[in-house]
Design a protein around this motif. Structure first.
Motif, PDB file in Angstrom:
ATOM      1  N   VAL A  49       8.142  -3.375   9.827  1.00  0.00           N
ATOM      2  CA  VAL A  49       6.791  -2.855  10.016  1.00  0.00           C
ATOM      3  C   VAL A  49       5.925  -3.901  10.713  1.00  0.00           C
ATOM      4  CG1 VAL A  49       4.702  -2.175   8.803  1.00  0.00           C
ATOM      5  CG2 VAL A  49       6.906  -1.265   8.083  1.00  0.00           C
ATOM      6  N   CYS A  50       5.198  -3.461  11.721  1.00  0.00           N
ATOM      7  CA  CYS A  50       4.289  -4.340  12.454  1.00  0.00           C
ATOM      8  C   CYS A  50       2.868  -3.807  12.275  1.00  0.00           C
ATOM      9  CB  CYS A  50       4.666  -4.363  13.935  1.00  0.00           C
ATOM     10  SG  CYS A  50       3.808  -5.617  14.902  1.00  0.00           S
ATOM     11  N   VAL A  51       1.959  -4.698  11.875  1.00  0.00           N
ATOM     12  CA  VAL A  51       0.566  -4.299  11.659  1.00  0.00           C
ATOM     13  C   VAL A  51      -0.339  -5.206  12.482  1.00  0.00           C
ATOM     14  CG1 VAL A  51       0.983  -3.402   9.341  1.00  0.00           C
ATOM     15  CG2 VAL A  51       0.353  -5.807   9.632  1.00  0.00           C
ATOM     16  N   PRO A  52      -1.599  -4.787  12.702  1.00  0.00           N
ATOM     17  CA  PRO A  52      -2.545  -5.713  13.338  1.00  0.00           C
ATOM     18  C   PRO A  52      -2.606  -7.008  12.532  1.00  0.00           C
ATOM     19  CG  PRO A  52      -3.469  -3.500  13.207  1.00  0.00           C
ATOM     20  CD  PRO A  52      -2.213  -3.476  12.410  1.00  0.00           C
ATOM     21  N   ARG A  53      -2.765  -8.122  13.221  1.00  0.00           N
ATOM     22  CA  ARG A  53      -2.777  -9.419  12.517  1.00  0.00           C
ATOM     23  C   ARG A  53      -3.805  -9.437  11.390  1.00  0.00           C
ATOM     24  NH1 ARG A  53      -3.277 -11.180  17.970  1.00  0.00           N
ATOM     25  NH2 ARG A  53      -1.294 -11.832  18.906  1.00  0.00           N
ATOM     26  N   SER A  54      -4.917  -8.783  11.626  1.00  0.00           N
ATOM     27  CA  SER A  54      -5.996  -8.782  10.638  1.00  0.00           C
ATOM     28  C   SER A  54      -5.618  -8.056   9.347  1.00  0.00           C
ATOM     29  CB  SER A  54      -7.254  -8.141  11.226  1.00  0.00           C
ATOM     30  OG  SER A  54      -6.979  -6.813  11.653  1.00  0.00           O
ATOM     31  N   ARG A  55      -4.540  -7.250   9.370  1.00  0.00           N
ATOM     32  CA  ARG A  55      -4.119  -6.499   8.181  1.00  0.00           C
ATOM     33  C   ARG A  55      -2.858  -7.077   7.558  1.00  0.00           C
ATOM     34  NH1 ARG A  55      -6.784  -1.835   7.781  1.00  0.00           N
ATOM     35  NH2 ARG A  55      -6.701  -2.448   5.586  1.00  0.00           N
ATOM     36  N   LEU A  56      -2.442  -8.230   8.017  1.00  0.00           N
ATOM     37  CA  LEU A  56      -1.211  -8.841   7.520  1.00  0.00           C
ATOM     38  C   LEU A  56      -1.281  -9.101   6.014  1.00  0.00           C
ATOM     39  CD1 LEU A  56       1.576 -10.018   8.253  1.00  0.00           C
ATOM     40  CD2 LEU A  56       0.433 -12.186   8.769  1.00  0.00           C
ATOM     41  N   GLY A  57      -2.410  -9.644   5.554  1.00  0.00           N
ATOM     42  CA  GLY A  57      -2.571  -9.915   4.133  1.00  0.00           C
ATOM     43  C   GLY A  57      -2.481  -8.655   3.293  1.00  0.00           C
ATOM     44  N   ALA A  58      -3.083  -7.568   3.775  1.00  0.00           N
ATOM     45  CA  ALA A  58      -3.048  -6.301   3.048  1.00  0.00           C
ATOM     46  C   ALA A  58      -1.627  -5.771   2.936  1.00  0.00           C
ATOM     47  CB  ALA A  58      -3.949  -5.273   3.743  1.00  0.00           C
ATOM     48  N   LEU A  59      -0.831  -5.952   3.989  1.00  0.00           N
ATOM     49  CA  LEU A  59       0.551  -5.496   3.933  1.00  0.00           C
ATOM     50  C   LEU A  59       1.342  -6.308   2.901  1.00  0.00           C
ATOM     51  CD1 LEU A  59       2.697  -3.598   5.365  1.00  0.00           C
ATOM     52  CD2 LEU A  59       3.477  -5.703   6.415  1.00  0.00           C
ATOM     53  N   ILE A  60       1.175  -7.624   2.916  1.00  0.00           N
ATOM     54  CA  ILE A  60       1.910  -8.472   1.973  1.00  0.00           C
ATOM     55  C   ILE A  60       1.549  -8.121   0.536  1.00  0.00           C
ATOM     56  CG2 ILE A  60       2.179 -10.847   1.161  1.00  0.00           C
ATOM     57  CD1 ILE A  60       1.870 -11.732   4.094  1.00  0.00           C
ATOM     58  N   GLU A  61       0.274  -7.910   0.265  1.00  0.00           N
ATOM     59  CA  GLU A  61      -0.151  -7.533  -1.088  1.00  0.00           C
ATOM     60  C   GLU A  61       0.417  -6.158  -1.465  1.00  0.00           C
ATOM     61  OE1 GLU A  61      -4.374  -7.756  -0.883  1.00  0.00           O
ATOM     62  OE2 GLU A  61      -4.446  -9.929  -1.248  1.00  0.00           O
ATOM     63  N   GLY A  62       0.439  -5.248  -0.497  1.00  0.00           N
ATOM     64  CA  GLY A  62       0.997  -3.926  -0.761  1.00  0.00           C
ATOM     65  C   GLY A  62       2.480  -3.976  -1.073  1.00  0.00           C
ATOM     66  N   VAL A  63       3.213  -4.816  -0.377  1.00  0.00           N
ATOM     67  CA  VAL A  63       4.650  -4.964  -0.639  1.00  0.00           C
ATOM     68  C   VAL A  63       4.884  -5.523  -2.043  1.00  0.00           C
ATOM     69  CG1 VAL A  63       6.737  -6.215   0.031  1.00  0.00           C
ATOM     70  CG2 VAL A  63       5.284  -5.191   1.790  1.00  0.00           C
ATOM     71  N   GLU A  64       4.026  -6.441  -2.475  1.00  0.00           N
ATOM     72  CA  GLU A  64       4.129  -6.980  -3.839  1.00  0.00           C
ATOM     73  C   GLU A  64       3.968  -5.866  -4.865  1.00  0.00           C
ATOM     74  OE1 GLU A  64       1.198 -10.012  -4.101  1.00  0.00           O
ATOM     75  OE2 GLU A  64       2.320 -11.462  -2.871  1.00  0.00           O
ATOM     76  N   ARG A  65       3.038  -4.964  -4.643  1.00  0.00           N
ATOM     77  CA  ARG A  65       2.827  -3.847  -5.578  1.00  0.00           C
ATOM     78  C   ARG A  65       4.041  -2.914  -5.591  1.00  0.00           C
ATOM     79  NH1 ARG A  65      -2.358  -4.011  -3.157  1.00  0.00           N
ATOM     80  NH2 ARG A  65      -1.834  -2.242  -1.816  1.00  0.00           N
ATOM     81  N   ILE A  66       4.591  -2.663  -4.400  1.00  0.00           N
ATOM     82  CA  ILE A  66       5.762  -1.785  -4.305  1.00  0.00           C
ATOM     83  C   ILE A  66       6.953  -2.420  -5.017  1.00  0.00           C
ATOM     84  CG2 ILE A  66       7.433  -0.803  -2.676  1.00  0.00           C
ATOM     85  CD1 ILE A  66       5.010  -0.497  -0.714  1.00  0.00           C
ATOM     86  N   SER A  67       7.109  -3.713  -4.873  1.00  0.00           N
ATOM     87  CA  SER A  67       8.194  -4.437  -5.538  1.00  0.00           C
ATOM     88  C   SER A  67       8.086  -4.307  -7.050  1.00  0.00           C
ATOM     89  CB  SER A  67       8.159  -5.910  -5.127  1.00  0.00           C
ATOM     90  OG  SER A  67       9.100  -6.672  -5.853  1.00  0.00           O
ATOM     91  N   GLU A  68       6.868  -4.498  -7.578  1.00  0.00           N
ATOM     92  CA  GLU A  68       6.660  -4.391  -9.026  1.00  0.00           C
ATOM     93  C   GLU A  68       6.881  -2.951  -9.503  1.00  0.00           C
ATOM     94  OE1 GLU A  68       2.744  -5.835  -9.671  1.00  0.00           O
ATOM     95  OE2 GLU A  68       3.233  -7.918  -9.135  1.00  0.00           O
ATOM     96  N   LYS A  69       6.425  -1.995  -8.726  1.00  0.00           N
ATOM     97  CA  LYS A  69       6.541  -0.587  -9.109  1.00  0.00           C
ATOM     98  C   LYS A  69       8.002  -0.179  -9.270  1.00  0.00           C
ATOM     99  CE  LYS A  69       5.851   4.050  -7.169  1.00  0.00           C
ATOM    100  NZ  LYS A  69       5.300   4.818  -6.011  1.00  0.00           N
ATOM    101  N   HIS A  70       8.857  -0.632  -8.369  1.00  0.00           N
ATOM    102  CA  HIS A  70      10.257  -0.205  -8.373  1.00  0.00           C
ATOM    103  C   HIS A  70      11.184  -1.204  -9.067  1.00  0.00           C
ATOM    104  CE1 HIS A  70       9.741   3.346  -5.838  1.00  0.00           C
ATOM    105  NE2 HIS A  70       8.872   2.643  -5.136  1.00  0.00           N
ATOM    106  N   GLY A  71      10.638  -2.320  -9.532  1.00  0.00           N
ATOM    107  CA  GLY A  71      11.457  -3.293 -10.235  1.00  0.00           C
ATOM    108  C   GLY A  71      12.547  -3.896  -9.375  1.00  0.00           C
ATOM    109  N   LEU A  72      12.222  -4.174  -8.105  1.00  0.00           N
ATOM    110  CA  LEU A  72      13.204  -4.703  -7.157  1.00  0.00           C
ATOM    111  C   LEU A  72      12.718  -6.014  -6.546  1.00  0.00           C
ATOM    112  CD1 LEU A  72      14.100  -1.425  -5.217  1.00  0.00           C
ATOM    113  CD2 LEU A  72      15.583  -2.642  -6.820  1.00  0.00           C
TER     114      LEU A  72
END
Length: 471
Positions: free
Chosen positions: A355-378
Motif C-alpha cells: 500500500v502506498c499513501v501520501p507521505r503526510s498520511r504515513l503515520g496514520a497508516l502505521i497506526e492503523g496497521v497496529e490496530r489491525i494486528s491487535e484485532k486479528h492477533g497476528l
C-alpha cells in the motif's frame, strides 16, 4: 494403484499437449521445450501467497526474438494461453501459470546488448538480472538507479512488467522513468517497436509507458532501451531511533518539507528489526519502535546527514547514529534488504502488502496497521520506502493453520482498505496480478476498468496473454 493413476494422468497430459509441443519444436531447439511434469510444476507460481496457480502444458525457454515470435504465433493459432515469466520473484501472482498454458520463461534472453556512455543508455534483453546490469554500467561510470530489494535475483523484464521501484526511489524514481523504448512481441507474433533512444521524444501515444506495469498482459518485452545516470558518489547512511512509528513519520514529513533530497529514506518497525536480528545477528537496536534509515550520495553527505539528523531529533528521535564509512552504510542497507525474508522466517509464510499513501498520511497508516494486528492477533511487521509513502505491511502466519490463514487474509484486505481511505493506492510497485484483482476494480472504478479492458482487447483480442491477471 496410485502410481499407475499418476502415470495414466501423465500419459493423458502428454497426448493432450502433443500437437502443441510438436508445433513449438518446429521453431525451438529440443532443450528449450520442457514437458516433464515435475519440471514444469516448478514454474507454476511466483512468490505470492494465496494466489491460485494452474499446471502448465509446457515451459519454453527461448533465446531469440524469432523464437518468441514462433511461440506466440503457435499460441494464437492453437488458442493456447501464454504466461510470461522472469525470475518469478514477484509478490502478486502475476507470473502464476494457468491450466494448459505455455509458460514463456525469458531467463535465457539475458544479454546486455549495448552500453552507450554518450547517450547514457543501455540496451538489454528481458532476462538480464538487475544487479548484473548495475555492475556492468558502473564500469562505464554510470548507474541504473531502480534497485528492488530482490535486485540480485529479479530480471529487467520482470521489473518492467510490474513497474517496480526500489530503495532509491525517493531521489531517482521508479522503473517507468528509465524505460525509453521497447521491442515487444504481440499476441499474434508481430514485433512492435516503441519509444526512442533520444533524451526527448513525444511522437504519438506513449505506448512504452503503456507496457510498463502491464504484467505481461499486452505483449512480451524482448528488448529494452534504458536510461542511465552518471554514477553518484558513494552514499553514507544514518540510522535514527524513534519511540513510535508516528514520530518516525513526523520526521519523514519534516525532511521532505525542508527540501532535502536523500538518496534513500527507509523505515523498519520493531517487529522487522527483531526479525532481521534473529535471522542475521545484525545487532540492530531492538529497543526502538521504529528505525529510520536515511542516506545521501552528495558531494558532502556528512553535512547533509547532520542537517537531516537535526530534523529527526526535532521529531523526537531517541538516538541518531550516522554511519562512519561505506562499509557500515552497506551493513545497514543489507539489513533493510533482508527485511522481507526475515519476516517470512517468523512464521514460515507471509502476505506482503504494497500500500502506498501520501507521505503526510504515513503515520496514520502505521497506526492503523497496529490496530489491525491487535484485532486479528497476528504479527504484522512494517517496512517502508518512507520517502515516497510506499509501505510493505507484512502479515506473518502459519499456513498450516486454517484459522490463522483466514485472519491473515482478512488483515491483508483491511490494510488495503485503510490505504484507500487514506487517499492511497493498493499497490506502489508489486503490481495487481491475481492477488489484488478485486481491489483494482474498487480503486479504479467502472469507467477506468472499461477503458483498461478495451486496451487489453485491442492488443490481445483472443485473451491469451497472461489471462486472469489484473481483471
Amino acid at each position: 494403484m496410485i502410481m499407475s493413476r499418476i502415470e495414466a494422468r501423465r500419459d493423458e497430459d502428454t497426448v493432450a499437449a502433443g500437437p502443441l509441443v510438436d508445433r513449438l519444436l518446429g521453431g525451438l531447439p529440443p532443450e528449450a521445450v520442457l514437458t516433464d511434469p515435475d519440471v514444469t510444476a516448478s514454474y507454476a507460481h511466483d512468490m505470492a501467497s494465496f494466489c491460485p496457480a494452474g499446471s502448465p502444458a509446457v515451459v519454453v525457454l527461448p533465446r531469440t526474438v524469432e523464437q518468441v515470435q514462433h511461440v506466440m504465433r503457435t499460441a494464437t493459432e492453437l488458442r493456447v494461453p501464454v504466461v510470461p515469466q522472469g525470475a518469478r520473484t514477484g509478490l502478486s501472482g502475476a507470473a502464476n501459470a494457468t491450466d494448459g498454458c505455455v509458460v514463456l520463461s525469458l531467463t535465457k534472453m539475458d544479454r546486455i546488448l549495448e552500453i552507450d556512455p554518450v547517450d547514457r543508455i543501455a540496451v538489454v534483453e528481458p532476462g538480464v538480472i538487475n544487479a548484473a546490469l548495475s555492475r556492468a554500467v558502473a564500469e562505464h561510470g554510470l548507474a541504473y538507479p531502480p534497485d528492488p530489494s530482490s535486485w540480485e535475483m529479479c530480471t529487467i523484464g520482470g521489473n518492467i512488467g510490474t513497474a517496480s521501484g526500489g530503495l532509491c526511489c525517493v531521489k531517482y524514481g521508479v522503473t517507468a522513468e528509465y524505460v525509453l523504448g521497447l521491442d515487444v512481441v504481440l499476441a499474434d507474433g508481430r514485433l512492435l517497436s516503441t519509444g526512442r533512444r533520444t533524451v526527448k521524444g513525444v511522437a504519438g501515444y506513449d505506448l512504452t509507458r503503456l507496457f510498463v506495469g502491464s504484467e505481461g498482459s499486452l505483449g512480451i518485452v524482448v528488448r529494452a532501451v534504458l536510461a542511465l545516470r552518471p554514477k553518484p558518489p558513494e552514499q553514507l547512511v544514518l540510522a535514527a531511533e524513534f519511540a513510535s512509528g508516528a514520530a518516525a513519520s513526523d520526521a519523514v514529513c519534516r525532511i521532505m518539507a525542508g527540501g532535502h533530497v536523500p538518496s534513500l529514506l527507509e523505515l523498519m518497525d520493531r517487529t522487522t528489526v527483531k526479525a532481521v536480528n534473529d535471522m542475521a545477528r545484525m545487532g540492530l537496536p531492538e529497543t526502538t519502535e521504529a528505525l529510520l534509515l536515511a542516506a545521501f550520495d552528495t558531494t558532502d553527505p556528512a553535512a547533509d546527514l547532520a542537517a537531516l539528523g537535526a530534523l529527526c531529533e526535532e521529531a523526537g528521535a531517541t538516538q541518531v547514529v550516522p554511519a562512519e564509512d561505506a562499509a557500515e552504510s552497506e551493513m545497514l542497507l543489507q539489513a533493510r534488504r533482508m527485511s522481507l525474508v526475515a519476516l517470512e522466517a517468523v512464521k514460515g509464510t507471509t502476505m506482503i502488502d504494497d500500500v502506498c499513501v501520501p507521505r503526510s498520511r504515513l503515520g496514520a497508516l502505521i497506526e492503523g496497521v497496529e490496530r489491525i494486528s491487535e484485532k486479528h492477533g497476528l504479527t504484522i511487521g512494517v517496512v517502508a520506502h518512507a520517502g515516497d509513502g510506499n509501505t510493505h505491511p507484512t502479515v506473518c502466519f502459519d499456513a498450516s493453520d486454517p484459522d490463522e490463514s483466514r485472519r491473515a487474509r482478512e488483515s491483508f484486505d483491511e490494510i488495503m482498505a485503510l490505504g484507500l481511505e487514506l487517499g492511497g493506492t493498493i499497490t506502489g510497485e508489486h503490481g495487481v496480478g491475481v492477488l489484488k484483482k478485486e481491489w483494482l476494480a474498487r480503486e479504479a472504478g467502472p469507467v477506468s476498468m472499461e477503458m483498461q479492458r478495451a486496451v487489453k482487447h485491442a492488443f490481445d483480442p483472443l485473451n491469451i496473454l497472461n489471462p486472469g491477471k489484473l481483471f
